[in-house]
Design a protein around this motif. Structure first.
Motif, PDB file in Angstrom:
ATOM      1  N   ASN A 188       0.813  -1.217   0.000  1.00  0.00           N
ATOM      2  CA  ASN A 188       0.000   0.000   0.000  1.00  0.00           C
ATOM      3  C   ASN A 188       0.849   1.270   0.000  1.00  0.00           C
ATOM      4  OD1 ASN A 188      -2.381  -1.311  -0.135  1.00  0.00           O
ATOM      5  ND2 ASN A 188      -2.875  -1.176   2.038  1.00  0.00           N
ATOM      6  N   ILE A 189       1.972   1.206   0.699  1.00  0.00           N
ATOM      7  CA  ILE A 189       2.855   2.381   0.724  1.00  0.00           C
ATOM      8  C   ILE A 189       3.402   2.654  -0.676  1.00  0.00           C
ATOM      9  CG2 ILE A 189       5.235   3.041   1.417  1.00  0.00           C
ATOM     10  CD1 ILE A 189       3.359   3.854   3.492  1.00  0.00           C
ATOM     11  N   LEU A 219       2.144   1.723  -3.538  1.00  0.00           N
ATOM     12  CA  LEU A 219       1.028   2.170  -4.373  1.00  0.00           C
ATOM     13  C   LEU A 219       0.693   3.635  -4.086  1.00  0.00           C
ATOM     14  CD1 LEU A 219      -1.186   1.341  -6.389  1.00  0.00           C
ATOM     15  CD2 LEU A 219      -2.607   0.706  -4.434  1.00  0.00           C
ATOM     16  N   PHE A 220       0.671   3.956  -2.804  1.00  0.00           N
ATOM     17  CA  PHE A 220       0.329   5.329  -2.415  1.00  0.00           C
ATOM     18  C   PHE A 220       1.396   6.330  -2.894  1.00  0.00           C
ATOM     19  CE2 PHE A 220       0.139   8.930   0.515  1.00  0.00           C
ATOM     20  CZ  PHE A 220      -1.197   9.293   0.346  1.00  0.00           C
ATOM     21  N   LEU A 255       0.924   6.859  -6.554  1.00  0.00           N
ATOM     22  CA  LEU A 255      -0.242   7.718  -6.771  1.00  0.00           C
ATOM     23  C   LEU A 255       0.077   9.175  -6.428  1.00  0.00           C
ATOM     24  CD1 LEU A 255      -3.321   5.689  -5.508  1.00  0.00           C
ATOM     25  CD2 LEU A 255      -2.970   6.653  -7.778  1.00  0.00           C
ATOM     26  N   THR A 256       0.841   9.354  -5.348  1.00  0.00           N
ATOM     27  CA  THR A 256       1.211  10.715  -4.938  1.00  0.00           C
ATOM     28  C   THR A 256       2.018  11.385  -6.047  1.00  0.00           C
ATOM     29  OG1 THR A 256       1.315   9.969  -2.664  1.00  0.00           O
ATOM     30  CG2 THR A 256       2.378  12.059  -3.135  1.00  0.00           C
ATOM     31  N   PHE A 282      -0.345  12.090  -9.000  1.00  0.00           N
ATOM     32  CA  PHE A 282      -1.281  13.154  -8.619  1.00  0.00           C
ATOM     33  C   PHE A 282      -0.561  14.506  -8.630  1.00  0.00           C
ATOM     34  CE2 PHE A 282      -3.954  15.446  -5.512  1.00  0.00           C
ATOM     35  CZ  PHE A 282      -5.211  15.119  -5.987  1.00  0.00           C
ATOM     36  N   THR A 283       0.653  14.519  -8.082  1.00  0.00           N
ATOM     37  CA  THR A 283       1.414  15.770  -8.000  1.00  0.00           C
ATOM     38  C   THR A 283       1.804  16.249  -9.393  1.00  0.00           C
ATOM     39  OG1 THR A 283       2.265  15.044  -5.882  1.00  0.00           O
ATOM     40  CG2 THR A 283       3.423  16.860  -6.908  1.00  0.00           C
ATOM     41  N   LEU A 314      -1.550  17.415 -11.235  1.00  0.00           N
ATOM     42  CA  LEU A 314      -2.099  18.674 -10.717  1.00  0.00           C
ATOM     43  C   LEU A 314      -1.140  19.844 -10.940  1.00  0.00           C
ATOM     44  CD1 LEU A 314      -4.121  18.243  -7.419  1.00  0.00           C
ATOM     45  CD2 LEU A 314      -4.904  18.576  -9.729  1.00  0.00           C
ATOM     46  N   THR A 315       0.157  19.580 -10.824  1.00  0.00           N
ATOM     47  CA  THR A 315       1.131  20.654 -11.079  1.00  0.00           C
ATOM     48  C   THR A 315       1.053  21.068 -12.539  1.00  0.00           C
ATOM     49  OG1 THR A 315       2.568  19.712  -9.392  1.00  0.00           O
ATOM     50  CG2 THR A 315       3.567  21.310 -10.859  1.00  0.00           C
ATOM     51  N   LEU A 374      -2.275  23.067 -12.862  1.00  0.00           N
ATOM     52  CA  LEU A 374      -2.421  24.326 -12.117  1.00  0.00           C
ATOM     53  C   LEU A 374      -1.166  25.196 -12.102  1.00  0.00           C
ATOM     54  CD1 LEU A 374      -4.326  22.891  -9.011  1.00  0.00           C
ATOM     55  CD2 LEU A 374      -5.305  24.078 -10.960  1.00  0.00           C
ATOM     56  N   LEU A 381      -0.234  28.263  -7.339  1.00  0.00           N
ATOM     57  CA  LEU A 381       0.628  27.431  -6.491  1.00  0.00           C
ATOM     58  C   LEU A 381       1.871  28.226  -6.090  1.00  0.00           C
ATOM     59  CD1 LEU A 381       0.461  24.071  -8.484  1.00  0.00           C
ATOM     60  CD2 LEU A 381      -1.114  24.915  -6.747  1.00  0.00           C
ATOM     61  N   ASN A 390       4.636  27.393  -4.809  1.00  0.00           N
ATOM     62  CA  ASN A 390       5.958  26.835  -5.103  1.00  0.00           C
ATOM     63  C   ASN A 390       6.213  26.571  -6.581  1.00  0.00           C
ATOM     64  OD1 ASN A 390       6.819  26.992  -2.505  1.00  0.00           O
ATOM     65  ND2 ASN A 390       6.065  24.966  -1.939  1.00  0.00           N
ATOM     66  N   MET A 420       9.697  21.886  -7.910  1.00  0.00           N
ATOM     67  CA  MET A 420       8.290  21.905  -8.314  1.00  0.00           C
ATOM     68  C   MET A 420       8.101  22.793  -9.551  1.00  0.00           C
ATOM     69  SD  MET A 420       5.181  21.655  -5.826  1.00  0.00           S
ATOM     70  CE  MET A 420       3.516  21.454  -6.422  1.00  0.00           C
TER      71      MET A 420
END
Lengths: 474, 303
Positions: free
Chosen positions: B7-8, B10-11, B14-15, B18-19, B22-23, B26, B32, B34, B157
């Motif tokens: 799960n870690i 996978l997470f 996903l992080t 997702f980052t 979204l970066t 946006l 944002l 940063n 970023m």
């Protein structure tokens, strides 16, 4: 090593993996925790390790020497350990302050040849108090002295809580090092959740407020009363988010290793009076002073005059614990004064429940009480944050200076205010939970979505320079 | 434990996803904190980097900070029969010079490379210049390494947004940011004079990461047989006198190659500078004339 550093981001997963690979041997696991903790602490300055080893060694030996039934001898051993540890603390933290204050009083401030100018070891007050509690508890018979040196040294130096608490008691933490630990999935996940919330508070709220606060406190004479008031309010949130954020990361991190630490904060800004505030703020230190100073002095089961005396003693000690500066003593004195009406009227235990329990919002009276408590705490924080008492007086005078609220260069309300609001709403909704990020949406999709969003918000808006935690200096 | 590890991982994946998504969505909105993506910063860095790809076979290629692009004027060099291009940019530290050197120097193919070294800039962390560079220069692997070496989340970023954006967006490809006074990387400053101010003594503190980057630059040039020199441009006397370890700095620079500091005695703090560390156009004309005759032309003749 800071929690909010790249080194820690690499250190934690490596230590986590090796720790659980060693789960079949408790001794090796403890030895590894000890080595990792010393590496973590020595990252600042390897010379600090000598000090923590000395403090741990003294308390460990005191425990061994108190195994006889001779009460007088045990008492002497306990006091010897207390004196040695406080001497070490005194030399590193308070010696220069006392010498300088003495010189200011009698010799026009000339003390140059007598000052030591030694580097203050990070977290010395925290681990000294933790080591002392063991010795006192052994003397009292509430803790059995341990012969397992590795477990004991690991107890004093356990890296998640080593530099800024929570100040653990041997009765709760030491037994956890004496028995084998099993990986608990739910506990580990909860720990990660708590760490995430701690990082949100530290990186977004505390560090965001710090930019504004630091600029205003650098030279308050440049700003209007409104700006100074905003800076004071932001410092209240900064110190809370910084310290409770640290505690959340520490407690969450310990959970990854199957170890439970005590709660250190319990939504203190939702308190209805100052007594309730102190039951919710830096709980591990408050209860330390209660158990080892206040109660032995008679606590509240003595005459009113003595209760007043005891209250002043623990607040002054608590202030002085923070550092060698008159501002901390004044801060403690101020809180003792705030406590007095409640003590004298016997109303200091009025609020032992949770505010607005079972309701979404507080009523008008509760909201007013919380606001008043917050304002009083903020007045205290101005003194706490000031480098000297004259500075604090100037700051208070400046609060009445006319002019509009300004935004000091480099700070940005646009990021601070939403972050503060998120923190307050989430903590309000979780005020009856074990920690402030406990209550989660049902369903993995929603839950993970919330975590991902929170991580993205942190990454997108956090301050990018590594700012140390405020309480590291204590 | 296996479930936790699964799960870690996978997470974390996903992080990352997702980052990045979204970066990308946006990052250009300015919401944002940063992600500070801005074209037109770094004083024509965008134009310089774009132009450098079309310039071929100049005599001298300059790298460095504003001290480079405010000092070396191609018109004065042309009078001496020397062609040049200036890749200096605001607060450019050796970490950023390295990126430009590796990606653009082979295209420009200079006979001589001049790396301008300044006592202040060598002590900069390079964050500001890194942000300029990731926004204004075409992405490359040396840029990715430079971003990682800054160890600064805002740079990372911003790069997360800027690198894919600059690779594919028409906005970047068709942008124009030329300013008045721009010539082959040089940017002429509006005429002004400096009123000398007393200075507190200050130390020059070169950062290890900048010294390492400077070493990598010189090794890269040596490996390709490209002649290079390190050059410190004049500062006002009040500023120079305030550095109490200027000799240490200069002897350190000799370790990295042929280092020159050729102050011109006729330069006056009030008449020839517009601030404490930048020559005004009168100063530029005097100094460039002098440095061409006394240093650049003799070196080029010897090559």
């Amino acid at each position: 090593m800071l929690f909010n550093s790249l080194q820690f981001a690499l250190f934690l997963p490596v230590v986590f993996c090796i720790y659980w690979l060693l789960r079949r041997s408790l001794r090796w696991q403890n030895l590894f925790v000890l080595a990792a903790s010393y590496l973590f602490y020595g990252w600042w300055d390897w010379r600090f390790l000598l000090l923590i080893a000395f403090t741990s060694g003294c308390s460990y030996l005191s425990g061994l020497l108190m195994t006889s039934a001779d009460r007088r001898r045990n008492r002497a051993v306990m006091w010897a350990n207390i004196v040695i540890n406080l001497l070490v603390l005194g030399v590193f933290k308070y010696y220069d302050f006392f010498v300088q204050s003495f010189a200011d009083l009698f010799f026009g401030g000339h003390a140059d040849g007598l000052l030591l100018h030694v580097l203050l070891p990070v977290g010395i007050s925290f681990y000294t108090f933790q080591a002392l509690s063991y010795s006192i508890d052994v003397y009292r018979g509430t803790v059995t002295p341990t012969r397992d040196a590795v477990a004991f040294f690991a107890y004093v130096s356990f890296f998640p809580q080593l530099v800024a608490g929570p100040i653990e008691r041997a009765s709760s933490l030491l037994p956890q090092f004496m028995q084998s630990r099993r990986f608990d999935y739910s506990l580990a996940v909860d720990g990660l959740r708590q760490m995430l919330w701690g990082f949100f508070k530290k990186l977004l709220v505390a560090d965001g407020c710090a930019v504004y606060v630091d600029r205003v406190f650098a030279d308050p004479t440049l700003y209007s009363g409104g700006t100074l008031a905003v800076a004071a309010v932001l410092f209240s949130f900064q110190i809370y988010a910084d310290f409770s954020g640290y505690s959340d990361i520490a407690i969450g991190c310990a959970k990854l290793f199957g170890i439970r630490l005590r709660r250190n904060f319990n939504v203190p800004y939702f308190s209805r009076d100052i007594a309730e505030f102190w039951r919710r703020w830096h709980i591990s230190l408050t209860t330390w002073f209660r158990d080892y100073v206040y109660i032995p002095l008679g606590g509240s089961r003595v005459s009113k005059a003595k209760v007043v005396r005891n209250t002043f003693i623990i607040f002054l000690l608590s202030g002085f614990w923070h550092g060698a500066n008159w501002t901390f003593l004044a801060w403690g004195f101020f809180h003792a004064l705030l406590f007095m009406p409640l003590i004298l009227m016997g109303r200091n235990r009025r609020y032992r429940d949770i505010v607005a329990e079972g309701r979404l919002l507080p009523n008008l009276r509760e909201a007013g009480q919380m606001l008043l408590t917050f304002v009083l705490a903020t007045i205290g924080w101005i003194v706490f944050r000031s480098p000297s008492l004259p500075f604090a007086f100037e700051y208070f005078k400046g609060l009445f200076r006319p002019g509009a609220v300004m935004q000091p260069l480099g700070s940005d309300f646009a990021f601070i205010i939403p972050a503060l609001l998120i923190m307050l709403v989430v903590e309000w909704l979780n005020r009856d939970q074990e920690h402030e990020f406990c209550r989660q949406p049902h369903g993995r999709l929603l839950r993970w979505g919330a975590y991902l969003l929170l991580i993205f918000i942190i990454l997108s808006f956090m301050q990018t320079s590594e700012m140390p935690f405020i309480y590291f200096q204590f | 434990m296996k479930r936790f590890a699964r799960n870690i991982i996978l997470f974390l994946l996903l992080t990352l996803l997702f980052t990045v998504v979204l970066t990308g969505l946006l990052g250009g909105t300015g919401w944002l904190r940063n992600v500070s993506y801005k074209l037109d910063v770094g004083d024509n860095l965008y134009t310089k980097a774009k132009e450098a790809k079309t310039v071929q076979g100049v005599d001298v290629l300059f790298f460095g900070s504003s001290h480079a692009y405010r000092t070396f004027d191609p018109r004065i060099f042309a009078e001496k029969g020397v062609t040049m291009f200036n890749l200096g940019s605001s607060n450019q530290t050796p970490m950023q010079s390295e990126v430009l050197l590796r990606t653009l120097a082979p295209k420009v193919n200079p006979r001589l490379v001049v790396i301008e070294v300044h006592p202040d800039i060598i002590g900069h962390d390079g964050i500001e210049a890194a942000l300029f560079q990731v926004c204004n220069v075409s992405p490359s692997w040396p840029m990715v390494w430079m971003v990682c070496r800054t160890r600064n989340w805002r740079v990372m970023m911003t790069a997360l947004y800027a690198i894919p954006h600059n690779m594919w967006s028409a906005e970047f490809k068709n942008h124009k940011d030329k300013q008045e006074g721009y010539r082959a990387g040089f940017l002429e400053h509006e005429m002004g004079y400096y009123s000398p101010q007393p200075h507190d003594p200050a130390a020059i503190r070169p950062l290890p990461q900048q010294l390492k980057a400077l070493r990598r630059c010189t090794e890269w040039l040596q490996a390709r047989g490209i002649p290079y020199i390190l050059l410190e441009v004049p500062d006002t006397k009040v500023l120079l006198d305030s550095y109490y370890n200027i000799d240490d700095f200069q002897s350190l620079m000799y370790d990295y190659g042929k280092f020159y500091f050729k102050p011109l005695s006729t330069l006056d703090d009030s008449l020839h500078f517009y601030n404490e560390d930048h020559l005004n156009q009168q100063g530029v004309e005097l100094y460039d004339d002098y440095i061409c005759d006394s240093l650049i032309v003799p070196i080029l003749n010897d090559l």
